[in-house]
Write a protein that holds these residues in place. Structure first.
Motif, PDB file in Angstrom:
ATOM      1  N   GLU A   1      -8.557   2.903   5.303  1.00  0.00           N
ATOM      2  CA  GLU A   1      -8.493   4.363   4.843  1.00  0.00           C
ATOM      3  C   GLU A   1      -7.623   5.723   4.918  1.00  0.00           C
ATOM      4  OE1 GLU A   1     -12.006   1.610   2.357  1.00  0.00           O
ATOM      5  OE2 GLU A   1     -12.189   4.154   2.279  1.00  0.00           O
TER       6      GLU A   1
ATOM      7  N   THR B   1      -4.142   5.635   5.698  1.00  0.00           N
ATOM      8  CA  THR B   1      -3.262   5.575   4.608  1.00  0.00           C
ATOM      9  C   THR B   1      -3.269   6.452   3.393  1.00  0.00           C
ATOM     10  OG1 THR B   1      -3.443   3.778   4.051  1.00  0.00           O
ATOM     11  CG2 THR B   1      -2.575   4.821   2.062  1.00  0.00           C
TER      12      THR B   1
ATOM     13  N   LYS C   1       0.363  10.000   3.926  1.00  0.00           N
ATOM     14  CA  LYS C   1       1.252  10.377   2.831  1.00  0.00           C
ATOM     15  C   LYS C   1       1.285  11.712   2.317  1.00  0.00           C
ATOM     16  CE  LYS C   1      -1.132   6.765  -1.070  1.00  0.00           C
ATOM     17  NZ  LYS C   1      -1.812   6.636  -2.509  1.00  0.00           N
TER      18      LYS C   1
ATOM     19  N   GLY D   1      -7.980  11.943  -0.690  1.00  0.00           N
ATOM     20  CA  GLY D   1      -7.712  11.052  -1.275  1.00  0.00           C
ATOM     21  C   GLY D   1      -7.589  10.831  -2.600  1.00  0.00           C
TER      22      GLY D   1
ATOM     23  N   THR E   1      -5.805   7.867  -3.988  1.00  0.00           N
ATOM     24  CA  THR E   1      -5.681   6.962  -2.434  1.00  0.00           C
ATOM     25  C   THR E   1      -6.963   6.305  -2.865  1.00  0.00           C
ATOM     26  OG1 THR E   1      -3.955   8.377  -0.720  1.00  0.00           O
ATOM     27  CG2 THR E   1      -5.301   6.646   0.166  1.00  0.00           C
TER      28      THR E   1
END
Length: 325
Positions: A242, A245, A249, A298, A303
């Protein structure tokens, strides 16, 4: 060149001894019995098990005693910095550089990042913009701290391993101030490469801290165990995927894959993470800098972080039930 280390505990003390031994104009800000011992007996460093160095150091708990510096190297835990920003002001002159040697996502992360998130403030690591407004992001030089050390008694630092302090401008340039500090640290026997992509290194270190630290605090499992037990390894891996990711980004490039990073943690052996040690010793844990900050990133990048959210909730409540917050 005047260098002040603010928060001269294990890491700051290790750096302080090396700089002082090399003849640098270095001062240390510390407190309590550790400060008293430094003033009375100097600062002692134990390396390679038995090699002991003692140096006389300039140390105080009052920055006004030390005056403006060329570099202020901050080696406190992240949550300890915002409350002391006002106290640090006497150290800051017109050209002072603040070197952020603090674990986790740094408060200056979106300064000169070159994306549409430029200038974004992170409440999880800089509540009320205390550092952004009190230091100013243009003063900041990033630093990723790799050594492991511990204060074994007041005034005595035991160096366990590592001597690298990677430096990097938020903009990625190789500035004069970064190169000058690199040279000073290198002269003291420390590795201090100037990196063009300091955020990549921040994330590789954070990858492990984000997952291993809270899982160990919750389970009281050492790194070798939590990285090889199928259940906790899966949880750590989920958190790291996680986080990767989120980071990608934001433009981060990871030089290794998730499983190699976990295997690297296992190879450290029966190590108790700093978060577990803080819990045992009744000290606030670095939850916000290491975990909550990634949740915040996030949200900024749209995300989902369900595994991180779960572990963050558990370790935050563990801290509250232990009376640490």
């Amino acid at each position: 060149m005047k260098i002040c280390i603010f928060g001269a505990g294990a890491i700051g003390g290790y750096m302080g001894v090396k700089l002082a031994e090399a003849g640098a104009d270095v001062s240390l800000v510390a407190r309590g019995p550790h400060l008293a011992a430094m003033k009375e007996n100097g600062l002692n460093l134990i390396e390679e098990g038995d090699q002991r160095t003692n140096v006389a150091v300039t140390a105080s708990d009052n920055p006004e005693d030390l005056g403006p510096q060329d570099y202020v190297i901050v080696t406190l835990k992240a949550h300890s910095v915002p409350p002391v920003v006002p106290k640090m002001q006497p150290l800051i002159g017109e050209n002072t550089t603040i070197v952020s040697g603090v674990n986790g996502v740094p408060w200056w992360y979106f300064h000169k990042i070159g994306t549409d998130l430029e200038g974004t403030r992170l409440e999880s690591v800089d509540p009320g913009n205390a550092q952004w407004d009190g230091f100013g992001p243009d003063r900041v030089l990033g630093c990723v701290v790799y050594p492991a050390a511990e204060v074994i008694e007041p005034g005595v630092i035991n160096h366990i391993e590592g001597n690298r302090f990677s430096l990097g401008e938020p903009s990625g340039e190789k500035s004069e101030r970064a190169l000058a500090l690199s040279k000073a640290l290198s002269s003291a026997g420390l590795k201090a490469p100037v990196r063009p992509r300091i955020r990549d290194e921040i994330w590789v270190k954070l990858w492990g801290n984000l997952s291993f630290n809270p899982i160990s605090a919750l389970t009281h499992a050492t790194l070798d165990v939590l990285c090889t037990d199928p259940g906790t390894r899966a949880v750590a891996r989920g958190m790291m995927v996680e986080a990767q990711t989120v980071a990608e980004k934001l433009g981060v490039k990871f030089p290794i894959d998730v499983d190699k990073r976990i295997d690297g943690g296992a190879a450290v052996g029966a190590h108790r993470t700093s978060m577990w040690q803080d819990l045992d010793q009744g000290r606030p844990m670095e939850i916000d800098a290491l975990v909550t900050s990634v949740q915040e990133l996030g949200r900024l990048t749209d995300t989902p972080t369900p595994t991180i959210d779960t572990v963050q909730a558990l370790v935050a409540l563990r801290g509250k039930t232990a009376g640490l917050y």
